[in-house]
Design a protein around this motif. Sequence first.
Motif, PDB file in Angstrom:
ATOM      1  N   ALA A   1      -2.425  11.862 -19.421  1.00 16.46           N
ATOM      2  CA  ALA A   1      -3.093  12.940 -20.140  1.00 16.46           C
ATOM      3  C   ALA A   1      -3.988  13.787 -19.233  1.00 16.46           C
ATOM      4  N   ARG A   2      -4.847  13.149 -18.444  1.00 15.11           N
ATOM      5  CA  ARG A   2      -5.791  13.933 -17.650  1.00 15.11           C
ATOM      6  C   ARG A   2      -5.075  14.817 -16.629  1.00 15.11           C
TER       7      ARG A   2
ATOM      8  N   PRO B   1     -10.143  12.647 -22.067  1.00 14.18           N
ATOM      9  CA  PRO B   1      -8.837  11.984 -22.080  1.00 14.18           C
ATOM     10  C   PRO B   1      -8.964  10.544 -22.577  1.00 14.18           C
TER      11      PRO B   1
ATOM     12  N   MET C   1     -12.698  12.965 -15.080  1.00 16.83           N
ATOM     13  CA  MET C   1     -12.107  12.849 -16.411  1.00 16.83           C
ATOM     14  C   MET C   1     -12.376  14.024 -17.333  1.00 16.83           C
TER      15      MET C   1
ATOM     16  N   LEU D   1      -3.579  18.003 -18.411  1.00 22.57           N
ATOM     17  CA  LEU D   1      -4.413  18.797 -19.316  1.00 22.57           C
ATOM     18  C   LEU D   1      -4.583  20.264 -18.884  1.00 22.57           C
TER      19      LEU D   1
ATOM     20  N   SER E   1      -6.777  14.944 -26.196  1.00 23.84           N
ATOM     21  CA  SER E   1      -6.971  13.699 -25.449  1.00 23.84           C
ATOM     22  C   SER E   1      -5.676  12.933 -25.237  1.00 23.84           C
ATOM     23  N   ASP E   2      -4.707  13.099 -26.174  1.00 24.35           N
ATOM     24  CA  ASP E   2      -3.529  12.230 -26.137  1.00 24.35           C
ATOM     25  C   ASP E   2      -2.292  12.892 -26.745  1.00 24.35           C
TER      26      ASP E   2
ATOM     27  N   GLU F   1      -9.101  10.086 -29.502  1.00 27.06           N
ATOM     28  CA  GLU F   1      -8.779  11.501 -29.318  1.00 27.06           C
ATOM     29  C   GLU F   1      -9.979  12.320 -29.787  1.00 27.06           C
TER      30      GLU F   1
ATOM     31  N   GLN G   1      -7.258   7.983 -21.631  1.00 25.03           N
ATOM     32  CA  GLN G   1      -7.095   7.029 -20.538  1.00 25.03           C
ATOM     33  C   GLN G   1      -8.258   7.177 -19.554  1.00 25.03           C
TER      34      GLN G   1
ATOM     35  N   THR H   1      -8.288   2.175 -21.491  1.00 24.24           N
ATOM     36  CA  THR H   1      -8.327   3.250 -22.478  1.00 24.24           C
ATOM     37  C   THR H   1      -9.525   3.094 -23.403  1.00 24.24           C
TER      38      THR H   1
END
Length: 341
Positions: A296-297, A84, A138, A300, A155-156, A60, A86, A111
Amino acid sequence: MQQLMLEDAGKYAWRETPDPQLAGPGQALVRPIAVACCDLDVAVVQGRLPMPPGHAVGHEGVAEVVAIGDDVRSVAVGARVIVPFQISCGECSACRRGATGSCASLPLMATYGMAPLSGLDGGGFMADLVLVPYADAMLVPLPDGADPVAVASMSDNIPDGWRGVGPYREELALLTPADRRVLVVGQLSIGLYAAATAAAAGVHVDYVDTDPQRLAVAEKLGATVHDREKPDKTAEPYPVTVHTSADPALLAATLRATWPGGVCTDTGIYYQGAVEMPLLSMYTRGVRFVTGRVNARAVLPEVLDLLAGQDLSPTVERVVPWEEAPEAWPKMTGKTVFSRL
């Protein structure tokens, strides 16, 4: 370069490793400047998630772009970006439909910072440099004025908290003002970020926990706090509930607190062979249950937009100078950010 490695249970150390190199025109190299521990990292150091040694940690964080390939257009050298956790290509069928956590171009669970659990190990964020293989897909520019330390968990964990509430904002908006209520059963940071999301969305949020520090943080984030282990059985049920403790008994209590036709999102990981679910009751009342890894991405932009005016800094328990990471990492109890700023 140096990167922080898990060497043995409770032992972390800086180790020299070759610098990553750009190997394609769509890649980027970034230098992490603020790296947060994930709730999963805390579980590892506390022994609740035994992890084999020998891998780089950290997934993160906010970073500075130091090099880009010829085809990269979305970021420039010197830009501060959210990375991110992932790894995703942005172009496959899974990524196009928003399942960036299950990119079809890569092994499942590709990841950073969790090699023993990852289909593809991207290295760790606690390092001098990190390679981003799909930079345009990303990397997300850090919004102007955003505090890298406060949002290092974008990031998470912040998107993971958001997913318990954010996808249901329109559903909540259709209810009467009195019914626009969210219940969060908290533990560590994800529950706090869920509470912050609900507050930012303008709905009432009840936060249930027994930890005095987290209760105080949740109150600062805009929640009404309840110092108790389980939701009050006599309280009115909620259209949206979020369970983050990974305790099956508390999950059952959270499901009971979800009203007919409502939705319960669970962010926990369960390692036992089975978790008993009250499926008949859920079927009868039409309760929807949502679990799984956050993409996550994909989320965001919406997360950043909703939380733009929300001060998330109370969630950060401790800020540690970068060089002190080997001593501080195994002692983490809550959200810790390692800073080069």
